[in-house]
Scaffold this motif. Structure first.
Motif, short mmCIF file in Angstrom:
data_model
loop_
_atom_site.label_atom_id
_atom_site.label_comp_id
_atom_site.label_asym_id
_atom_site.label_seq_id
_atom_site.Cartn_x
_atom_site.Cartn_y
_atom_site.Cartn_z
N LEU A 126 0.84 -1.20 0.00
CA LEU A 126 0.00 0.00 0.00
C LEU A 126 0.87 1.24 0.00
O LEU A 126 0.65 2.20 -0.77
CB LEU A 126 -0.91 -0.03 1.23
CG LEU A 126 -1.92 1.11 1.35
CD1 LEU A 126 -2.96 0.98 0.25
CD2 LEU A 126 -2.59 1.10 2.71
N ASP A 127 1.88 1.21 0.85
CA ASP A 127 2.82 2.31 0.97
C ASP A 127 3.48 2.57 -0.39
O ASP A 127 3.58 3.71 -0.84
CB ASP A 127 3.87 1.93 2.02
CG ASP A 127 4.95 2.97 2.14
OD1 ASP A 127 4.63 4.09 2.55
OD2 ASP A 127 6.11 2.65 1.81
N GLN A 128 3.88 1.46 -1.05
CA GLN A 128 4.51 1.56 -2.37
C GLN A 128 3.57 2.27 -3.35
O GLN A 128 3.98 3.17 -4.07
CB GLN A 128 4.81 0.15 -2.86
CG GLN A 128 5.87 0.08 -3.93
CD GLN A 128 7.18 -0.35 -3.31
OE1 GLN A 128 7.18 -1.12 -2.38
NE2 GLN A 128 8.28 0.18 -3.80
N ARG A 129 2.28 1.84 -3.30
CA ARG A 129 1.33 2.41 -4.26
C ARG A 129 1.09 3.88 -3.97
O ARG A 129 1.03 4.71 -4.89
CB ARG A 129 0.02 1.63 -4.20
CG ARG A 129 -0.01 0.54 -5.26
CD ARG A 129 -1.23 -0.30 -5.17
NE ARG A 129 -2.49 0.45 -5.01
CZ ARG A 129 -3.59 -0.10 -4.52
NH1 ARG A 129 -3.58 -1.36 -4.13
NH2 ARG A 129 -4.69 0.61 -4.41
N LEU A 130 0.95 4.23 -2.69
CA LEU A 130 0.71 5.63 -2.34
C LEU A 130 1.89 6.49 -2.75
O LEU A 130 1.72 7.57 -3.33
CB LEU A 130 0.47 5.76 -0.83
CG LEU A 130 -0.91 5.32 -0.36
CD1 LEU A 130 -1.00 5.41 1.15
CD2 LEU A 130 -2.00 6.17 -1.01
N ARG A 131 3.09 6.00 -2.45
CA ARG A 131 4.29 6.76 -2.85
C ARG A 131 4.35 6.90 -4.36
O ARG A 131 4.64 7.99 -4.88
CB ARG A 131 5.55 6.02 -2.42
CG ARG A 131 5.94 6.20 -0.97
CD ARG A 131 7.00 5.15 -0.66
NE ARG A 131 7.18 4.99 0.77
CZ ARG A 131 8.20 5.53 1.41
NH1 ARG A 131 9.10 6.23 0.78
NH2 ARG A 131 8.31 5.35 2.71
N GLY A 132 4.04 5.78 -5.06
CA GLY A 132 4.07 5.81 -6.53
C GLY A 132 3.10 6.87 -7.05
O GLY A 132 3.45 7.67 -7.92
N ALA A 133 1.89 6.86 -6.45
CA ALA A 133 0.88 7.82 -6.90
C ALA A 133 1.35 9.25 -6.62
O ALA A 133 1.21 10.14 -7.48
CB ALA A 133 -0.43 7.54 -6.18
#
Lengths: 564, 111
Positions: free
Chosen positions: A509-516
């Protein structure tokens, strides 16, 4: 002199002494300590005050004296058993451990109890770590974590207790009221329960004891759980809940013991089973029941010590302890075999052996107080304990199929220690009045009448018959190298797995939020840059003609505004 | 004498004799129930043969239940070790020699 002092002094001296000097000192301490305790008798001394608390270092009545004598005897036997060990860490830790147990038993107030409670955990964990391998290290860590948790619960309970009571004297606490009404009672109960291996909190015992050294396990089996039994007997006698907890403890470990391969783990399970009898006794709470519980604790330390010693000797000599790898050792270790069988007969409560004179007290108390079902469960547990500790241990280690292991009798000191324990088992079994005179309540109880002896013999012989029949028909479960899931699975597998999965999710989730977020910033930069790039709207040159046209337009607007 | 004693349980005749004696004692103990008057406190306890039957049936039930428990409780011997000790060995080898990974270490997850 408070009984724990000589042990702590000996532990400190043990750091500097070697060889015979240390051996003599360590043997002398329990002997002198026992004499010292005998002279002290009942009474109290050692008042001291810290902050506003009035504390009491030593308070002895018949209950604590019984455990005091017991711990001296256990320390003496264990020290003799460990004489051949050349390991300063282990020997010093074991002395300090025995001292802590004595300190806890004679603690007059809860805060002193807490200090020794934590010292018990702190000193005993080194006996697990002394095995010096990965499994022992990790088992020791888990052991230590649970015991520190128990200590913290105790401390929390003491804080609540101190708020509602004027004194911290260690006496009956009781479980009156719900958790919210009586948080102190419940927290201290749980703290005792963890050390006493209540169901679901029992795996530190089956986890750590079999991973300890051959000599360390003998010390471990003697002290921690018996301090907890003492504490329960002092603070929670007659608590109905304990009857059911104890019945559970007496019953479920025997199933595990039947299918367990590591023979020292079988003994660890049977230790819980024996604790169950004591917990039931404390829960019933009549004078006969309490007497039975503490008498059984006394006997259990000696016969369970004897069994752990004999299995320790097997491990010491052969390097193996799994039932699947042992067998036929009676040819090469006849003395150990006989001593082990005496221990097995004692734990199975054969007449003339020590278990008989104490277990029957708890059983009689259960039926006299109308706990019919509990009595039936205990009877089943009695048959079961004979089945796994009385038959399985000697059979798979010393008889069964011959594994043809190279073996010999263990060192003399081990044999001497086992002989002392075996002699005590027989002495108490044949002359129970010696033990009965030390019990906390006056009573007239005769274990040897025709009914008791006959029924017990019937129970045991037909349990043995079941074993013989199952074995001859090849129905008995073979010893298999395996791990059996128990409550420990929750904290060794389920929780780590769940945490791992949770953190994997969180990381994803953290990865996705950072990516976004990074994508958003990039798009913004891209957007801003696109206006400023060579062709961007902001970077374009403006023609002079359009500037003039703009100024004319502006002036035209002014003109129109001026007219209005 | 030592030689004889060592071979005692290797001789099937000895085992057979011992078992006969054992069965004899069992029968005798069962028979005593009908001869000796026992003082009882629990209603079922007074039935002749209560203790022998309870002991025998209890143990058979115990063993079969334990065997059945094996079907869902039993795991390979290295069930916990392969992960816990893999982590442990990794930490160990990291501390000592990072250039030589332990043979068991294949990352944290072993399926």
């Amino acid at each position: 002199m408070a009984p724990f002092v000589p042990f702590f002094i000996a532990a400190a001296l043990g750091l500097f002494l070697r060889g015979w000097a240390r051996a003599l000192l360590f043997i002398a301490v329990p002997v002198v300590g026992l004499a010292n305790l005998w002279l002290l008798g009942t009474g109290s001394f050692g008042h001291y005050a810290i902050l506003d608390f009035h504390l009491l270092l030593f308070k002895a009545d018949k209950l604590s004296l019984l455990f005091g004598y017991l711990f001296h005897i256990a320390a003496l036997i264990s020290v003799i058993y460990a004489l051949h060990v050349r390991d300063t860490l282990q020997q010093v830790a074991s002395m300090a451990y025995a001292g802590s147990a004595l300190g806890a038993v004679f603690a007059g107030d809860l805060l002193t109890l807490f200090i020794f409670w934590e010292m018990l955990a702190l000193t005993s964990v080194f006996l697990v770590w002394a095995r010096r391998n990965g499994r022992a290290y990790l088992a020791g860590l888990r052991y230590f974590t649970l015991h520190i948790l128990s200590g913290l619960l105790l401390l929390g309970g003491i804080v609540f207790y101190g708020q509602t009571h004027d004194s911290l004297a260690f006496g009956p606490i009781g479980l009156d009221g719900s958790v919210l009404d009586n948080p102190a009672g419940w927290m201290i109960f749980l703290a005792f329960g963890i050390k006493c291996a209540f169901p679901l909190f029992h795996n530190w015992l089956t986890d750590a004891y079999p991973e300890s050294t051959p000599t360390g396990t003998v010390f471990l089996s003697a002290f921690t759980t018996k301090v907890a039994i003492y504490a329960l007997a002092r603070a929670y006698p007659g608590t109905e809940l304990l009857v059911y907890i104890g019945a559970t403890m007496a019953c479920f470990p025997i199933f595990y013991a039947v299918i367990e391969n590591d023979l020292r783990r079988v003994l660890a399970y049977s230790l819980i089973n024996q604790l169950g009898f004591m917990v039931v006794g404390i829960g019933i709470g009549t004078s006969l029941a309490i007497n039975g519980a503490v008498a059984h604790a006394f006997n259990d330390v000696i016969f369970k010590g004897l069994l752990f010693m004999s299995m320790g000797a097997v491990l010491h000599v052969t390097g193996k302890i799994n039932g699947s790898e042992l067998g036929g050792l009676y040819k090469k270790m006849p003395k150990t075999t006989v001593l082990c069988i005496i221990g097995a007969a004692s734990i199975s409560a054969f007449p003339l052996f020590s278990g008989f004179v104490s277990k029957s007290m708890v059983m009689s108390a259960a039926i006299k107080n109308g706990h019919d079902w509990v009595w039936l469960i205990l009877l089943f547990a009695s048959a079961g304990v004979f089945h796994h500790a009385g038959i399985k241990i000697p059979y798979f280690a010393f008889f069964a199929h011959d594994a043809k292991l190279p073996a010999r009798e263990p060192p003399v000191n081990m044999l001497v220690a086992m002989t002392i324990a075996a002699t005590l088992c027989l002495t108490i079994g044949i002359y129970p009045q010696a033990l009965y005179s030390l019990l906390p309540y006056e009573m007239s109880y005769t274990p040897y009448d025709v009914t008791h002896v006959l029924t017990q013999l019937q129970l045991l012989f037909f349990s043995a018959l079941a074993f013989v029949w199952l074995n001859l028909r090849h129905l008995y479960p073979p010893e298999l190298p395996s791990v059996n899931l128990d409550a420990e699975w929750i904290y060794r597998r389920l929780v780590p797995d769940a945490m791992r999965a949770l953190f994997d999710r969180l990381f994803a989730l953290d990865q996705r939020l950072r990516g976004a977020a990074v994508g958003g910033v990039e798009r913004m930069i891209e957007g801003v840059a696109s206006h400023h790039r060579a062709d961007g709207i902001m970077a374009r040159n403006w023609l002079t003609g359009s500037m003039v046209a703009g100024v004319v337009l502006l002036l035209g607007v002014y003109l129109i505004l001026g007219w209005l | 004498m030592r030689g004889e004693k060592q071979a005692f349980f290797d001789n099937p005749d000895n085992i057979r004799t011992m078992l006969r004696v054992f069965y004899g004692i069992c029968i005798l103990l069962f028979a005593l129930d009908f001869v000796i008057h026992r003082h009882t406190e629990f209603r079922a306890e007074g039935l002749p043969g209560f203790y022998p039957v309870y002991g025998f049936v209890g143990c058979v039930v115990l063993v079969f239940a334990a065997k059945w428990m094996r079907t869902f409780l039993m795991r390979p011997e290295d069930y916990y070790d392969k992960r816990e000790l893999a982590d442990f060995d990794n930490a160990d080898s990291d501390a000592e020699a990072t250039h030589a990974p332990a043979p068991v270490s294949g990352g944290q997850e072993h399926v």
